[in-house]
Design an enzyme around this catalytic site. Structure first.
Site, PDB file in Angstrom:
ATOM      1  CE  LYS A 158      -4.106  -1.984   0.152  1.00  0.00           C
ATOM      2  NZ  LYS A 158      -5.059  -1.875  -0.991  1.00  0.00           N
ATOM      3  CD  GLU A 178     -10.451   3.082   0.504  1.00  0.00           C
ATOM      4  OE1 GLU A 178     -10.454   4.306   0.310  1.00  0.00           O
ATOM      5  OE2 GLU A 178      -9.636   2.300  -0.039  1.00  0.00           O
ATOM      6  CB  SER A 190      -0.018  -8.059  -1.208  1.00  0.00           C
ATOM      7  OG  SER A 190      -0.866  -8.888  -0.423  1.00  0.00           O
TER       8      SER A 190
END
Length: 593
Positions: A284, A306, A573
């Site tokens: 991210k 969010e 990830s």
């Protein structure tokens, strides 16, 4: 997504222009033409060309030896044939380059042209033109909709008719030459104009994408796209972002050979792209550093976001702290309980966390609340969307910032194995890490792209979040894509053990890749993901995020069926610290928290 080729480059000034605006292909003309270049000049131009742009050599009945020499010297990546070259000539070129040379077969379209005769040709692409670089438009209606090969559309296309050409015929690429010239030379203003018009079409991936949003936000989205298109080509912005990625986030992330896992499974070699080692512990950070830096350049003082698993929220709060921006995060109440540690992390970093108590109290409802908040304060606030979803230009922006994953992975695997992987696997909810892992492999047709959806308790039950496998086309959160829906088209509640995959839809570019068959999307259920979570921890000493464990699980399924020479890259990830307590509870372990 349609690509752009700028053909007929012959000056270093031309290279500087295309490096600035980044079309997908450029062309060097080696046939007799006002734009013809010799080999030495072409080599000099190629040496100065951005490595992301592929060079096409344009030929008319040139000797094969010339084409092969140019390819072997690295001057061209693709050959475009405009003469009387037949199937035997094409097959011979393929054989002599071990099928590494891609070939575009240029076809002069006339009323009697039967395009179907090229369906079984050995060429890789077709190019439809009115003549050999005539610059004139032919009757586009002669192109049928059942063309089986990707094709370039050429001849008389300019900034006025390019959108019509893209919308009506959906070509693989648009080929431009004289329409971006003034007095016989490539012109920066014309290339800039055509790229800006083309970028507008990037809001659509086939039938998916678009902007389905209130009038209040439309001007802000237009402004965001303009600012993004400016700053992504601004050397100062690019340098600042690259420095942050390298010195703050810790890029490039390593490509790790999972030796014990590969040997234990007994099939393909498995490499892990270690996004879990990034600062904040997930992919991210790649996107939020770009978006928050962009927001600051745009004069915003506040960012909102969010989050589901909390990884995007933590990353946004981190970037906001670093760049001195006010930050507020919206998170479903259910997810705040599942990911309590990440809630504390966000608050520790200075963010205000809002518990969303509407609807299913998960990611879907958090997105709803952020859009409401953004509408009320667009003047000073940027919405940092965390996935390749939402209205255009967000899917493009997030995809571009996350594409660093596949850009690095592609280079790293070539350095380690001297060949590309057979498959790239990533978990997919909205699809940011998957899109980042896939993007620079999309043109490598022999590389399978596999997205792993949250199969939950089974896709034959109501308890899953497998939008591609169970969903239908719909419009939600500002985009047209595929969503899990009820009997009457309402967005259905979804479930996954993974808060980060607990979303009822998928990003529009993924929906498009699925529709055209370029990527496949498979369900992985909770039990399989938990087994993979435990397996990777024991086998390699790496605790993956439960989201990433979905991708690990599928690699465990297919690796034993593959050859030992085959290669799988799994995008890891995120790291699993945040999930340890919830997985322990899932396994019935009492942690005495």
């Amino acid at each position: 997504m349609v690509k752009i080729k700028i053909c007929g480059l012959k000056r270093l000034e031309d290279i500087e222009i295309v490096n600035k605006y980044k079309p997908d292909f450029i062309g060097f003309v080696f046939a007799e033409s006002p734009r013809q270049v010799n080999h030495d000049l072409a080599e000099q131009l190629k040496d100065n060309l951005n490595s992301d742009i592929k060079a096409v050599g344009v030929f008319v009945d040139n000797p094969q030896e010339e084409i092969i020499e140019l390819f072997n010297r690295g001057i061209i990546d693709i050959a475009q044939l405009h003469g009387s070259e037949d199937e035997e000539y094409i097959q011979s070129l393929k054989d002599k380059t071990n099928n590494k040379l891609k070939i575009i077969n240029a076809i002069e379209i006339k009323d009697e042209t039967d395009i179907s005769q090229y369906d079984k040709s050995q060429d890789d692409y077709l190019l439809f033109d009115s003549g050999k670089g005539s610059g004139k438009t032919f009757n586009w209606d002669l192109i049928k909709n059942n063309i089986k090969k990707p094709f370039f559309l050429a001849g008389g296309i300019n900034s006025k008719n390019i959108s019509q050409a893209i919308d009506k015929f959906k070509p693989f690429a648009i080929d431009l030459s004289s329409s971006v010239e003034v007095n016989g030379f490539k012109n920066e203003s014309k290339i800039k104009e055509i790229m800006e018009v083309k970028n507008l079409s990037r809001g659509r991936f086939g039938q998916y994408g678009g902007q389905y949003i209130s009038e209040t936000l439309m001007n802000e989205l237009i402004c965001l796209e303009e600012q993004y298109n400016h700053y992504k080509n601004d050397p100062e912005f690019v340098e600042e972002l690259n420095t942050l990625l390298k010195e703050y986030a810790g890029r490039p992330s390593i490509l790790y050979y999972a030796k014990r896992m590969s040997e234990d499974l007994g099939g393909a070699k498995i490499y892990l792209k270690r996004e879990d080692l990034n600062h904040t512990g997930a992919h991210k950070i790649n996107n939020v550093l770009g978006q928050v830096l962009l927001a600051k350049k745009m004069g915003k003082t506040r960012v909102i976001a969010e989050t589901g698993a909390g990884q995007h929220g933590v990353a946004t709060a981190t970037a906001a702290a670093l760049l001195d921006m006010e930050c507020e995060i919206f998170m479903g109440e259910t997810d705040t309980e599942r990911q309590a540690l990440n809630v504390y992390r966000m608050e520790l970093l200075g963010a205000k966390v809002h518990k969303v108590t509407s609807g299913t109290k998960t990611l879907k409802d958090a997105v709803n609340e952020v859009f409401r908040e953004w509408i009320s304060r667009v003047h000073d606030t940027h919405y940092v969307i965390g996935s390749t979803m939402g209205p255009h230009p967000f899917p493009m922006i997030v995809r571009d910032f996350q594409s660093v994953i596949s850009k690095e992975a592609r280079q790293q695997i070539l350095e380690k194995e001297s060949k590309l992987p057979n498959a790239v696997i990533a978990c997919v909810g909205g699809g940011s890490n998957a899109m980042g892992a896939f993007y620079h492999f999309i043109e490598d047709e022999d590389v399978k792209l596999i997205g792993c959806e949250a199969g939950g308790k089974g896709i034959d039950t109501p308890y899953n979040a497998a939008a591609i496998n169970n969903g239908k086309v719909g419009i939600f959160h500002g985009m047209k894509s595929i969503f899990s829906q009820g009997e009457y088209g309402q967005i259905a509640p979804v479930y996954s053990i993974s808060a980060g995959l607990d979303y009822p839809g998928i990003g529009p570019e993924h929906a498009h890749l699925n529709e055209i068959g370029r990527a496949e999307y498979v369900p992985v259920n909770d039990d399989e993901a938990v087994d993979a979570f435990e397996y990777l921890s024991r086998m390699e000493g790496i605790i993956p995020a439960i989201e990433s464990a979905h991708a690990v699980a599928y690699s465990m399924k297919i690796a034993p069926e593959m050859n030992k020479e085959d290669i799988i890259i799994v995008c890891l990830s995120g790291r699993g610290d945040k999930d340890v307590a919830s997985i322990a509870r899932y396994k019935g372990v009492d942690l005495h928290e």
